[in-house]
Write a protein that holds these residues in place. Structure first.
Motif, short mmCIF file in Angstrom:
data_model
loop_
_atom_site.label_atom_id
_atom_site.label_comp_id
_atom_site.label_asym_id
_atom_site.label_seq_id
_atom_site.Cartn_x
_atom_site.Cartn_y
_atom_site.Cartn_z
N PRO A 226 0.80 -1.22 0.00
CA PRO A 226 0.00 0.00 0.00
C PRO A 226 0.84 1.28 0.00
CG PRO A 226 -0.19 -1.12 2.11
CD PRO A 226 0.58 -2.03 1.20
N THR A 227 2.00 1.25 0.61
CA THR A 227 2.85 2.43 0.63
C THR A 227 3.38 2.72 -0.76
OG1 THR A 227 3.48 1.97 2.92
CG2 THR A 227 4.90 3.46 1.68
N LYS A 228 3.86 1.69 -1.45
CA LYS A 228 4.37 1.86 -2.82
C LYS A 228 3.26 2.25 -3.78
CE LYS A 228 8.78 0.84 -2.67
NZ LYS A 228 9.81 1.76 -3.12
N ALA A 229 2.08 1.68 -3.60
CA ALA A 229 0.95 2.02 -4.47
C ALA A 229 0.57 3.48 -4.30
CB ALA A 229 -0.24 1.11 -4.16
N ALA A 230 0.54 3.95 -3.07
CA ALA A 230 0.24 5.37 -2.82
C ALA A 230 1.33 6.27 -3.39
CB ALA A 230 0.08 5.61 -1.32
N GLU A 231 2.57 5.84 -3.26
CA GLU A 231 3.69 6.62 -3.80
C GLU A 231 3.56 6.74 -5.32
OE1 GLU A 231 8.56 6.32 -4.11
OE2 GLU A 231 7.52 5.04 -2.69
N THR B 279 7.65 2.33 -9.84
CA THR B 279 7.14 2.21 -8.47
C THR B 279 5.94 1.27 -8.41
OG1 THR B 279 7.91 4.46 -7.98
CG2 THR B 279 6.31 3.51 -6.46
N ALA B 280 5.07 1.34 -9.41
CA ALA B 280 3.91 0.44 -9.46
C ALA B 280 4.37 -1.01 -9.58
CB ALA B 280 3.01 0.82 -10.63
N LEU B 281 5.36 -1.25 -10.41
CA LEU B 281 5.88 -2.61 -10.55
C LEU B 281 6.42 -3.11 -9.22
CD1 LEU B 281 7.65 -2.30 -14.02
CD2 LEU B 281 5.55 -3.58 -13.51
N GLU B 282 7.12 -2.25 -8.50
CA GLU B 282 7.62 -2.62 -7.18
C GLU B 282 6.46 -2.90 -6.22
OE1 GLU B 282 10.29 0.31 -5.57
OE2 GLU B 282 11.47 0.37 -7.41
N ALA B 283 5.42 -2.08 -6.30
CA ALA B 283 4.27 -2.24 -5.41
C ALA B 283 3.63 -3.62 -5.57
CB ALA B 283 3.24 -1.15 -5.66
N PHE B 284 3.58 -4.10 -6.81
CA PHE B 284 2.98 -5.41 -7.08
C PHE B 284 4.00 -6.53 -7.12
CE2 PHE B 284 -0.55 -2.77 -8.46
CZ PHE B 284 -1.64 -3.52 -8.06
N ASP B 285 5.25 -6.20 -6.78
CA ASP B 285 6.34 -7.18 -6.77
C ASP B 285 6.48 -7.86 -8.15
OD1 ASP B 285 8.50 -8.44 -5.57
OD2 ASP B 285 7.29 -10.17 -4.97
#
Length: 56
Positions: A8-13, A40-46
């Motif tokens: 959620p932190t990466k998604a918000a970022e 950043t989105a790719l990181e958020a979803f691993d």
């Protein structure tokens, strides 16, 4: 489609990065700002950095 929830932190970022990119100059958005948000989105979803290329 994805087997787990995003960070959620990466998604918000990511959302904040996209909003900022478009607020700066909606007529001429800098692609590097959008790419940063995509990364950043790719990181958020691993997901791997090559995720989109692999979908073709």
């Amino acid at each position: 489609m994805f087997d787990h929830l995003p960070d959620p932190t990466k998604a918000a970022e990511c959302c904040c990065q996209l909003i900022q990119a478009y607020l700066s100059d909606p007529e001429h958005v800098d692609w590097s700002d959008v790419q940063t948000a995509v990364d950043t989105a790719l990181e958020a979803f691993d997901l791997p950095p090559t995720f989109f290329e692999e979908q073709v």
